[in-house]
Design a protein around this motif. Structure first.
Motif, mmCIF file in Angstrom:
data_model
loop_
_atom_site.group_PDB
_atom_site.id
_atom_site.type_symbol
_atom_site.label_atom_id
_atom_site.label_comp_id
_atom_site.label_asym_id
_atom_site.label_seq_id
_atom_site.Cartn_x
_atom_site.Cartn_y
_atom_site.Cartn_z
ATOM 1 N N ALA A 147 0.825 -1.212 0.000
ATOM 2 C CA ALA A 147 0.000 0.000 0.000
ATOM 3 C C ALA A 147 0.858 1.260 0.000
ATOM 4 O O ALA A 147 0.387 2.336 -0.388
ATOM 5 N N ALA A 148 2.110 1.128 0.431
ATOM 6 C CA ALA A 148 3.027 2.273 0.445
ATOM 7 C C ALA A 148 3.957 2.276 -0.767
ATOM 8 O O ALA A 148 4.916 3.050 -0.812
ATOM 9 N N HIS A 149 3.658 1.454 -1.774
ATOM 10 C CA HIS A 149 4.509 1.379 -2.964
ATOM 11 C C HIS A 149 4.536 2.739 -3.663
ATOM 12 O O HIS A 149 3.530 3.448 -3.724
ATOM 13 N N GLU A 153 -0.232 2.560 -9.441
ATOM 14 C CA GLU A 153 -0.896 1.379 -9.976
ATOM 15 C C GLU A 153 -0.832 0.207 -9.010
ATOM 16 O O GLU A 153 -1.752 -0.613 -8.957
ATOM 17 N N VAL A 154 0.239 0.107 -8.253
ATOM 18 C CA VAL A 154 0.334 -0.951 -7.255
ATOM 19 C C VAL A 154 -0.668 -0.682 -6.134
ATOM 20 O O VAL A 154 -1.368 -1.581 -5.669
ATOM 21 N N ARG A 155 -0.760 0.570 -5.721
ATOM 22 C CA ARG A 155 -1.736 0.917 -4.687
ATOM 23 C C ARG A 155 -3.162 0.662 -5.173
ATOM 24 O O ARG A 155 -4.031 0.257 -4.406
ATOM 25 N N ARG A 156 -3.398 0.913 -6.440
ATOM 26 C CA ARG A 156 -4.714 0.662 -7.021
ATOM 27 C C ARG A 156 -5.055 -0.826 -6.927
ATOM 28 O O ARG A 156 -6.194 -1.198 -6.625
ATOM 29 N N ALA A 157 -4.081 -1.685 -7.197
ATOM 30 C CA ALA A 157 -4.301 -3.126 -7.098
ATOM 31 C C ALA A 157 -4.547 -3.552 -5.654
ATOM 32 O O ALA A 157 -5.390 -4.409 -5.385
ATOM 33 N N VAL A 158 -3.816 -2.953 -4.727
ATOM 34 C CA VAL A 158 -4.037 -3.229 -3.297
ATOM 35 C C VAL A 158 -5.471 -2.864 -2.919
ATOM 36 O O VAL A 158 -6.152 -3.588 -2.183
ATOM 37 N N ALA A 159 -5.955 -1.746 -3.451
ATOM 38 C CA ALA A 159 -7.308 -1.279 -3.130
ATOM 39 C C ALA A 159 -8.380 -2.246 -3.624
ATOM 40 O O ALA A 159 -9.475 -2.310 -3.061
ATOM 41 N N SER A 160 -8.085 -3.015 -4.666
ATOM 42 C CA SER A 160 -9.071 -3.953 -5.215
ATOM 43 C C SER A 160 -9.050 -5.305 -4.524
ATOM 44 O O SER A 160 -9.968 -6.111 -4.712
ATOM 45 N N ASN A 161 -8.027 -5.574 -3.736
ATOM 46 C CA ASN A 161 -7.843 -6.879 -3.100
ATOM 47 C C ASN A 161 -8.698 -6.974 -1.829
ATOM 48 O O ASN A 161 -8.507 -6.200 -0.890
ATOM 49 N N LEU A 172 -6.046 4.197 2.229
ATOM 50 C CA LEU A 172 -5.958 4.446 0.789
ATOM 51 C C LEU A 172 -7.011 5.454 0.319
ATOM 52 O O LEU A 172 -6.793 6.180 -0.654
ATOM 53 N N LEU A 173 -8.137 5.523 1.007
ATOM 54 C CA LEU A 173 -9.165 6.496 0.640
ATOM 55 C C LEU A 173 -8.706 7.926 0.886
ATOM 56 O O LEU A 173 -9.016 8.834 0.111
ATOM 57 N N PRO A 180 3.675 9.807 0.220
ATOM 58 C CA PRO A 180 3.149 10.247 -1.088
ATOM 59 C C PRO A 180 3.634 9.335 -2.216
ATOM 60 O O PRO A 180 4.778 8.890 -2.224
ATOM 61 N N ALA A 181 2.762 9.049 -3.149
ATOM 62 C CA ALA A 181 3.144 8.256 -4.308
ATOM 63 C C ALA A 181 4.069 9.071 -5.206
ATOM 64 O O ALA A 181 3.961 10.295 -5.298
#
Length: 509
Positions: A147-149, A153-161, A172-173, A180-181
């Motif tokens: 989540a801290a990547h 796009e990695v954070r986006r994938a974490v959000a879908s898991n 993440l919200l 910061p990304a």
């Protein structure tokens, strides 16, 4: 593509010795059909992989090959197919984690049961698409780290898991508690060189043409929020405030959640975006008052989706069906769950829309089935016509009373007699949809099938029907329509001698 050989490869009557001859000359297209054969032996499967390399992956995924049959260094895609089914050796995963092809590492990242050291390797992969794939399906502990990547796009994938811890999803919200990304797809495409992109391939997700990044990754952050709001593991109290967000996509993400307060559902039920209301209409958490409110929605899509709500009151459902809401020829969930008393009530209703709804069921008691078969309304009869258990006299009476409107559905009845099917092919004016039903009907006669061959859409179906005489099937092999050719050569009634000759002719070319 050789459609004759592809059809033969799919022919269930093809003997083993001819399967061997096809394997010897197979290309990728023929191999794809051969790999799907239920009677393919292990020896034939191994021979096919030797002939067509990519078939190893198909056969492995279908369970035709075992780990003992695979060399991961020579057949990495087949090894990945077994790992995807949680079958294979941990050492394979370790080998593939450093495969030079990013797409293979990405497939590996989606496999279950990966060893911890492989997960660690993939979590630091130079290709963002690999890390994002891992993040979308990995364990809670790993998602908490990813989540801290630095890449959004990695954070986006974490959000879908859905395995991501609720506290992480809440972070993440808002972004609170996370560094910061540094990168998103928009800024990365502008800042990386062509050489960098070859070395560090970008994710598969492509940003929309209007995606923006002014340094804060605005569009990417919006995508993260959308994924997080859609994730049922995100705490309800963290998402409530988005019911009034200016973005319709974020409000839309809330519409399918079943853990929100009645106040939020009331707000979404009057949302200005019809897509939000349509998704909400199928939400099983809705109370009756909101269901009735949505039943009066001016958008057809909202009313149509509401009809598929599992708890829609029957009176509301009948009102929707009686109006201009197109519900299609399907058994709606509420009708499928109707009690015996409710079925009786619907079948005896004065409203033909109610009778049509229950006529879609295929498990009606004989008394109700008989009554609906004699219904004066053509739409009701059209719905009941394919119901098993109807006599030939009843089916013929339907056609006599309602004509062209019910012919195709009568032809689809599993108990339609061979004589009736023949008569329906001669119905005037011709009903093309009925010819397609007859062409696939197991009771179709030769005469009926020959009539079906005159219709372009029914022709491929009839060409594959086992009741078609061998002479007719052989003639169809020279057809100009490749679908007809494949259907004819895959017909189990094709003579063995013809199969052998066709393979010999094609193999010698």
């Amino acid at each position: 593509m050789n459609h004759v050989l592809c059809g033969l490869a799919a022919n269930t009557a093809l003997p083993s010795e001819l399967v061997d001859r096809l394997i010897a000359v197979a290309d990728a297209d023929i191999a794809w059909h051969l790999a799907d054969r239920a009677d393919l032996s292990r020896a034939q499967a191994l021979a096919l992989t030797s002939r067509v390399e990519e078939s190893a992956a198909w056969l492995a995924y279908a369970g035709r090959l075992t780990p003992a049959d695979i060399d991961p260094s020579e057949q990495p895609d087949a090894a990945l197919s077994l790992l995807a089914k949680d079958v294979g050796c941990p050492e394979w995963a370790r080998l593939l984690a450093t495969d030079p092809v990013p797409e293979r590492r990405k497939k590996l990242a989606a496999c279950p049961g990966l060893p911890p050291d492989v997960v660690r390797t993939l979590s630091t992969d130079p290709a963002v698409r690999v890390v994002a794939e891992l993040a979308s399906a990995t364990t809670p502990a790993v998602t908490a780290e990813l989540a801290a990547h630095p890449h959004v796009e990695v954070r986006r994938a974490v959000a879908s898991n859905e395995a991501t811890p609720p506290a992480v999803l809440a972070a993440l919200l808002t972004g609170e508690g996370l560094p910061p990304a540094q990168w998103c797809l928009v800024c990365e495409r502008h800042r990386t060189t062509a050489v960098d992109q070859r070395q560090h391939p970008l994710p598969d997700h492509v940003p929309l043409p209007d995606a923006r990044c002014d340094g804060a990754h605005e569009s990417a952050v919006h995508d993260i929020r959308q994924m997080t709001l859609s994730n049922p593991a995100t705490p309800a109290d963290a998402v409530t405030r988005f019911a009034d967000h200016p973005s319709a996509l974020l409000r839309w993400a809330l519409a399918t959640r079943t853990d929100l307060s009645s106040r939020v559902y009331e707000r979404l039920a009057v949302d200005p975006d019809p897509c939000v209301r349509a998704d909400l209409a199928q939400n099983p958490a809705l109370e009756d008052d909101l269901i009735r409110l949505l039943a009066d929605d001016h958008e057809h899509g909202v009313r149509r989706d509401l009809a598929h709500h599992p708890r829609v009151p029957l009176d509301v459902l009948v009102r929707l069906a009686a109006g201009n809401t197109r519900l299609g020829p399907t058994v709606l969930p509420r009708i499928a769950a109707a009690s015996t008393a409710e079925v009786e009530e619907l079948a005896q209703s004065r409203d033909p829309a109610a009778r049509k709804l229950v006529a879609q069921r295929r498990d009606l008691p004989a008394r109700i089935r008989q009554a609906l078969a004699a219904d004066p309304d053509a739409k009701v009869v059209k719905a009941i016509a394919p119901h098993p258990g109807l006599s030939e006299a009843q089916l013929r009476a339907m056609v006599d009373r309602h004509g062209v409107r019910v012919v195709a559905k009568v032809a689809a009845n599993p108990d339609a007699s061979p004589t009736l099917l023949e008569d329906l092919t001669r119905y005037q004016p011709p009903v093309r949809k009925a010819l397609r039903e007859i062409a696939r009907h197991p009771r179709a006669t030769v005469a009926a099938l020959r009539t079906c061959l005159t219709d372009p859409q029914a022709r491929p179906l009839a060409a594959g029907h086992p009741a078609l005489p061998p002479h007719d099937i052989v003639e169809l092999i020279a057809d100009t329509d490749w679908q007809v050719v494949e259907a004819a050569t895959s017909n189990s009634s094709l003579p063995l001698a013809v199969m052998s000759d066709l393979i010999a002719q094609r193999c010698s070319q």
